[in-house]
Design an enzyme around this catalytic site. Structure first.
Site, PDB file in Angstrom:
ATOM      1  CE  LYS A  41       0.395  -3.389  -0.332  1.00  0.00           C
ATOM      2  NZ  LYS A  41       0.631  -4.034  -1.587  1.00  0.00           N
TER       3      LYS A  41
ATOM      4  N   PRO B 162      -9.876   4.950  -6.460  1.00  0.00           N
ATOM      5  CG  PRO B 162     -12.163   4.586  -6.252  1.00  0.00           C
ATOM      6  CD  PRO B 162     -11.096   4.897  -7.261  1.00  0.00           C
TER       7      PRO B 162
ATOM      8  CG  ASP C 105      -2.750  -0.005  -7.368  1.00  0.00           C
ATOM      9  OD1 ASP C 105      -3.695  -0.198  -6.583  1.00  0.00           O
ATOM     10  OD2 ASP C 105      -1.732  -0.725  -7.421  1.00  0.00           O
TER      11      ASP C 105
ATOM     12  CG  ASN D   3      -5.179  -7.210 -12.246  1.00  0.00           C
ATOM     13  OD1 ASN D   3      -5.662  -8.309 -12.048  1.00  0.00           O
ATOM     14  ND2 ASN D   3      -5.710  -6.094 -11.740  1.00  0.00           N
TER      15      ASN D   3
HETATM   16  O1  C5P Z   1      -2.272  -1.491  -2.254  1.00  0.00           O
HETATM   17  P1  C5P Z   1      -2.534  -2.851  -2.805  1.00  0.00           P
HETATM   18  O2  C5P Z   1      -3.254  -2.823  -4.119  1.00  0.00           O
HETATM   19  O3  C5P Z   1      -1.396  -3.768  -2.837  1.00  0.00           O
HETATM   20  O4  C5P Z   1      -3.531  -3.476  -1.715  1.00  0.00           O
HETATM   21  C1  C5P Z   1      -4.127  -4.709  -1.863  1.00  0.00           C
HETATM   22  C2  C5P Z   1      -5.385  -4.761  -1.042  1.00  0.00           C
HETATM   23  O5  C5P Z   1      -6.129  -3.564  -1.131  1.00  0.00           O
HETATM   24  C3  C5P Z   1      -6.322  -5.836  -1.539  1.00  0.00           C
HETATM   25  O6  C5P Z   1      -7.071  -6.306  -0.449  1.00  0.00           O
HETATM   26  C4  C5P Z   1      -7.178  -5.080  -2.541  1.00  0.00           C
HETATM   27  O7  C5P Z   1      -8.438  -5.722  -2.714  1.00  0.00           O
HETATM   28  C5  C5P Z   1      -7.327  -3.725  -1.874  1.00  0.00           C
HETATM   29  N1  C5P Z   1      -7.425  -2.587  -2.806  1.00  0.00           N
HETATM   30  C6  C5P Z   1      -8.575  -1.833  -2.849  1.00  0.00           C
HETATM   31  N2  C5P Z   1      -8.656  -0.755  -3.675  1.00  0.00           N
HETATM   32  C7  C5P Z   1      -7.615  -0.390  -4.453  1.00  0.00           C
HETATM   33  C8  C5P Z   1      -6.424  -1.139  -4.406  1.00  0.00           C
HETATM   34  C9  C5P Z   1      -6.355  -2.243  -3.581  1.00  0.00           C
HETATM   35  O8  C5P Z   1      -9.526  -2.159  -2.154  1.00  0.00           O
HETATM   36  N3  C5P Z   1      -7.714   0.667  -5.244  1.00  0.00           N
END
Ligand code: C5P
Length: 419
Positions: free
Chosen positions: A359, A327, A301, A232
C-alpha cells in the site's frame, strides 16, 4: 471554609529577587492546581522548586485542598495571589479568573484526587479549578494521589482512561507507604520529579511549530437512498488523537472529519464532511497551505452509481446496487506536482506487513501506518507498525493518544530529513 485570594502585604521579597533574571515575556507560566489530599503539602515544595527556577506559578486551590494546606503558604512561595473562588468580585470583568488559564503555558494538578479526576473526566465545571481546566488551550498534566483501593477502583481507572484519550498526561502515581497506613500504588510523585517533568516540558521546543498539518479522520458515509448508506465502523479516535498530538506539537491543524461521536479537539479549523466526494473537495480546498497531510480517515472505497432520492421500497426479490469506486484522496494528494509530506493509514485484517508495504508503494507515500483492523477499530488502544524507507518500526500496544504522540515525533524526524 471559604478561601479568597490572599494578598501579602509585601511585594518585594526574596523570590522576586531570585526570579528577576527571567524577563516577564520569557517566563513560562504554570497554573498549579491543588486538590484535597494529604499530598497537598508536597505541592508546596513543588511550587517552591518551580518558582526558584524562574517559573511563574499561579496557584488555584479547591475548597478541599484548603483543609490540608494554607493558601498563604503558596502565596509566600510563589509571590502570586492564590485563587480558590469562582465568584471573586475582584476578578477582571468578573470572569472568574478565566485569564489564569489563558495565560498558562501548562496546567498541572498536583495532587489530583480521585474526586477531581472524576470531575475532569466528565467535563464538570462546578468550581474555579474545574472551570479553568475546561476553559484551557494549553496542555494539562495530573499527578494523582489517593489510597490504593481508590486508585484500583474500576471507576477511577475508567476516568483516567478517558482523560488519557482526551490528551491529558498522567504522571505517576508511585507505590509505597500511604497516609492511611496501607502500602500500595497511589502515592503522588515527589516534588522534585514533578518539577523536572514541568521544566522538561517547558524546555521542549514544539516539534511542528509553524507547520500546517491537514488531517482526515473518521468514516465516510455514501448515500444509497434518502435514509440508507454505506459506511464503516471507524470511530475517529485515532484521527482525533493524531490531531491533538499535532496541536500539542505546535502545528496549525485543520481537521476534516466524517461523522463520529467525539468532541472535536481544539484545532485551528474543523471541517465536518459526509461522503468521500465531500472529503476530497474539502482536502483540495485546504491542501495548498499544508506542509503535512495525514490521511487517517476510513474512506469508503465504493459508492452507489445512482443515489435514489426516495427511500427504496422493500420487495421480496434481491436488490442489486451498482457500486463505483470513490476517489482515492490520499493518492490524489500524493500525486500533486508539489505534494506535502504525506502519511497514510492502513487497517488490514490479514497479511498486515505485506499489504501495508504494498500500500505504501501504491499510494506513493513516505510513511504508512498500519494496524490490524480487528484490534484497532473502536478501541482505545492500538499497536501500530510504521513503514518508511528505512523499514518497519513497531509501536507496541498503548493508548491511541500515546501512539499519536510517537507518530508525530516520527513524522517530524522524517519531515526534517526531507526539508
Ligand atoms: O486503500 P486503503 O483504503 O486501504 O488505503 C488506506 C489509506 O488511504 C488511508 O490513509 C485512507 O485515509 C486513504 N484513502 C483515501 N481515499 C480513499 C481510500 C483510502 O484517501 N478513497
Amino acid at each position: 471554609m471559604h478561601c479568597m485570594p490572599i494578598e501579602l502585604s509585601f511585594t518585594w521579597n526574596f523570590l522576586s529577587i531570585m526570579t528577576s533574571w527571567a524577563s516577564p515575556e520569557l517566563r513560562k507560566c504554570l497554573l498549579l492546581g491543588v486538590t484535597g489530599g494529604v499530598a497537598a503539602y508536597k505541592a508546596a515544595e513543588l511550587a517552591r522548586l518551580l518558582a526558584q527556577n524562574g517559573i511563574n506559578v499561579q496557584t488555584v486551590m479547591t475548597q478541599a485542598a484548603c483543609h490540608f494546606v494554607g493558601a498563604a503558604t503558596f502565596q509566600s512561595l510563589t509571590s502570586n495571589p492564590v485563587y480558590t473562588d469562582l465568584w471573586d468580585a475582584n476578578a477582571t470583568q468578573n470572569m472568574a479568573h478565566i485569564n489564569l488559564s489563558r495565560d498558562a503555558d501548562l496546567i498541572l494538578i498536583a495532587p489530583a484526587s480521585a474526586d477531581f479526576i472524576a470531575k475532569l473526566a466528565h467535563g464538570m465545571a462546578d468550581d474555579l479549578l474545574t472551570t479553568l481546566c475546561l476553559a484551557r488551550d494549553c496542555p494539562l498534566m495530573i499527578a494523582p494521589a489517593m489510597n490504593r483501593q481508590m486508585w484500583g477502583n474500576p471507576a477511577t481507572q475508567r476516568n483516567l482512561s478517558q482523560l488519557r484519550q482526551d490528551g491529558v498526561t498522567v504522571l505517576g502515581p508511585a507505590s509505597g507507604e500511604q497516609a492511611c497506613g496501607e502500602v500500595g500504588i497511589g502515592r503522588m510523585l515527589e516534588a522534585v520529579e514533578l518539577a523536572e517533568t514541568v521544566q522538561a516540558a517547558f524546555r521542549t521546543v514544539p516539534l511542528l511549530q509553524g507547520k500546517n498539518v491537514l488531517l482526515t479522520a473518521g468514516p465516510t458515509f455514501e448515500a444509497i437512498d434518502a435514509v440508507r448508506g454505506i459506511t464503516n465502523r471507524s470511530s475517529g479516535k485515532m484521527g482525533y488523537a493524531v490531531a491533538r498530538a499535532a496541536v500539542e506539537a505546535g502545528a496549525a491543524v485543520t481537521l476534516i472529519s466524517g461523522s463520529v461521536c467525539l468532541v472535536p479537539p481544539a484545532v485551528d479549523k474543523f471541517i465536518p464532511v459526509v461522503s468521500a466526494e465531500d472529503m476530497l473537495r474539502a482536502v483540495q480546498a485546504e491542501i495548498a497551505l499544508a506542509d503535512i497531510f495525514i490521511s487517517v480517515a476510513a474512506v469508503a472505497d465504493y459508492r452507489v452509481a445512482h443515489v435514489s432520492q426516495q427511500k427504496i421500497k422493500k420487495s421480496d426479490g434481491n436488490l442489486a446496487l451498482e457500486l463505483v469506486p470513490t476517489p482515492d484522496i490520499l493518492r490524489t494528494v500524493s500525486s500533486l506536482p508539489n505534494p506535502p509530506f504525506c502519511v497514510g493509514f492502513a487497517a488490514e485484517t490479514e497479511n498486515l506487513e505485506e499489504n501495508a508495504a504494498m500500500k505504501r508503494r501504491k499510494k506513493n507515500v513516505p510513511l504508512l501506518v498500519a494496524n490490524l483492523a480487528q484490534d484497532a477499530i473502536g478501541s482505545d488502544e492500538s499497536e501500530l507498525i510504521l513503514f518508511d524507507d528505512s523499514g518497519q518500526h513497531i509501536l507496541p500496544k498503548a493508548s491511541k493518544m500515546e501512539q499519536a504522540r510517537h507518530l508525530i515525533k516520527h513524522i517530524h524526524r522524517l519531515y526534517s530529513q526531507q526539508h
